[in-house]
Design an enzyme around this catalytic site. Structure first.
Site, PDB file in Angstrom:
ATOM      1  N   SER A 125      66.907  45.855  -7.020  1.00 35.91           N
ATOM      2  CA  SER A 125      68.277  46.368  -7.114  1.00 35.91           C
ATOM      3  C   SER A 125      68.291  47.672  -7.892  1.00 35.91           C
ATOM      4  CB  SER A 125      69.133  45.323  -7.836  1.00 35.91           C
ATOM      5  OG  SER A 125      70.378  45.867  -8.210  1.00 35.91           O
ATOM      6  N   TYR A 152      70.806  39.202 -15.338  1.00 37.40           N
ATOM      7  CA  TYR A 152      70.498  39.236 -13.895  1.00 37.40           C
ATOM      8  C   TYR A 152      69.613  40.442 -13.576  1.00 37.40           C
ATOM      9  CZ  TYR A 152      71.028  40.841  -9.112  1.00 37.40           C
ATOM     10  OH  TYR A 152      70.753  41.343  -7.865  1.00 37.40           O
ATOM     11  N   LYS A 156      65.423  41.005 -12.206  1.00 36.19           N
ATOM     12  CA  LYS A 156      64.922  41.845 -11.097  1.00 36.19           C
ATOM     13  C   LYS A 156      63.777  42.726 -11.581  1.00 36.19           C
ATOM     14  CE  LYS A 156      67.289  40.217  -7.946  1.00 36.19           C
ATOM     15  NZ  LYS A 156      66.690  39.630  -6.752  1.00 36.19           N
TER      16      LYS A 156
END
Ligand code: NAD
Ligand code: UD1
Length: 340
Positions: A125, A152, A156
């Protein structure tokens, strides 16, 4: 070409990618625990393509069940979408996010290793860039774990490091790290699309639920940013363009490139006000809004330099903002309650 294993294939980006893989002639197997999706999406993909999908309701945290899936077929490549992705929830439940996203990936890699599968495409991302120091973002832009604004996002970036270390130790491995900007829209059929649980966190799903009458009005998170109209600017990318990028990444890995990293974005930033206007035009509905304070962790502007993906994958996004909104609206208006 080899069968492709798609983890999280029942989800939003996964289902669109399954459709493009099938249309490109790949056979596919999906594993998904259906924690944020329904199998209905895959049934619709099968209907749209006239092709079969082998499906296993398996959680990546269940290493034994995962191993069984690998025992049943020879996979040429794995595309790994399965993850939890709600930013606010990751702040409240960080351990759940590290376990699901990081441990789940390690389990997957171990299964690949046991079964001699060497090619992996990973859903990363733009969030790994944290607060951009300069724009547009290139793959060389800094990624500092302490500057990523939420757990979050850190999962990643951590997984990127896990995969790079793994490939360094086992040079026969090939890994594509695809850093998505802001995926939006839906397949042109209006049969598959984004179906978030509860109140949407992201802009486009929120706007389309206002347009369809499920929500009353949009809250605009800040109109005092250093951007042309004061609202946040993002690089929205049509989910079908993104899906096509995965098909090209699978092909790229067959050239044994080792680790490759690509930004998948359009290179163009649009503000919240521009999105509201475009969606109003696409839907013919008014989108009432009010200005709210800035959201914690938000950056003013974020957009990609997508030229490396163009050079090395032959990929570029060719669906513009109008098409993103028209296709998103077709999905939302034909399925006002999503897949339910
Ligand atoms: P999604 O929630 O629609 O899809 C993820 C799928 O993974 C769901 O079907 C869910 O049920 C499944 N899943 C989650 N944990 C699992 C587990 N432990 N075992 C098996 N299945 C599991 O999300 P999406 O928007 O399609 O995102 C796909 C991937 O792309 C995710 O990794 C996400 O972090 C990443 N990503 C998404 C965006 C975005 O804006 N949508 C942006 C950048 C990156
Ligand atoms: C968010 C996540 C990011 C994740 C990305 C894609 C945060 C802080 N960041 O990014 O980690 O990778 O989604 O899933 O949550 N906006 C509103 N009102 C709304 C919703 C959004 O004004 O109700 C604004 C935001 O302030 C932002 C823009 O719309 O300027 C886009 O927001 P969003 O769709 O949530 O994406 P990101 O902020 O890029």
């Amino acid at each position: 070409m080899g069968r492709v294993l798609v983890t999280g294939g029942a989800g939003y980006i996964g289902s669109h990618t399954c459709l493009e893989l099938l249309n490109a002639g790949f056979e596919i197997t999906v594993v998904d625990n259906l924690s944020n999706s329904t199998q209905e999406s895959l049934q619709r993909v099968s209907t749209l393509t006239g092709k079969e999908i082998a499906f296993f309701k398996v959680d990546l945290l269940d290493a034994e069940a995962l191993d069984t899936v690998f025992s049943r077929s020879d996979f040429g490549t794995v595309i790994h979408f399965a993850a939890l992705k709600a930013v606010g929830e990751s702040v409240a439940q960080p351990l759940q996010y590290y376990q699901n996203n990081v441990t789940g990936t390690v389990n997957l890699c171990q299964a690949m290793q046991r079964h001699g599968v060497t090619n992996l495409v990973f859903s990363s991302s733009a969030t790994v860039y944290g607060i951009p120091k300069s724009l547009p973002l290139t793959e060389q832009s800094e990624t500092l774990i302490h500057e990523v604004t939420n757990p979050y996002g850190r999962t990643k970036l951590m997984v990127e490091f896990v995969l790079k270390d793994w490939q360094r130790a086992f040079p026969a491995m090939n890994v594509a790290l695809l850093r998505y900007f802001n995926p939006v829209g839906a397949h042109v059929s209006g049969r598959i699309g984004e179906d978030p649980n509860g109140i949407p966190n992201n802009l486009l799903p929120y706007v389309s639920q206002v347009a369809v009458g499920r929500l009353e009005k949009l809250g605009v998170f800040g109109d005092d940013y250093e951007t042309a109209d004061g609202t946040g600017v993002r690089d929205y990318i049509h989910v079908v363009d993104l899906a096509v990028g995965h098909v090209l990444a699978v092909k790229k890995l067959s050239e044994n490139p080792g680790v490759v990293t690509y930004n998948l974005g359009t290179g163009i930033g649009y503000s919240v006000f521009q999105i509201i206007a475009a969606f109003e035009e696409a839907s013919g509905q008014r989108i009432p809004f009010e200005i709210l304070p800035r959201r914690a962790g938000d950056v003013a502007a974020c957009f990609a330099d997508p030229s490396l993906a163009k050079l090395e994958l032959g990929w570029s996004a060719n669906r513009g903002l109008q098409e993103m909104c028209i296709d998103g609206w077709r999905w939302q208006s034909n399925n006002p309650n999503g897949y339910a």
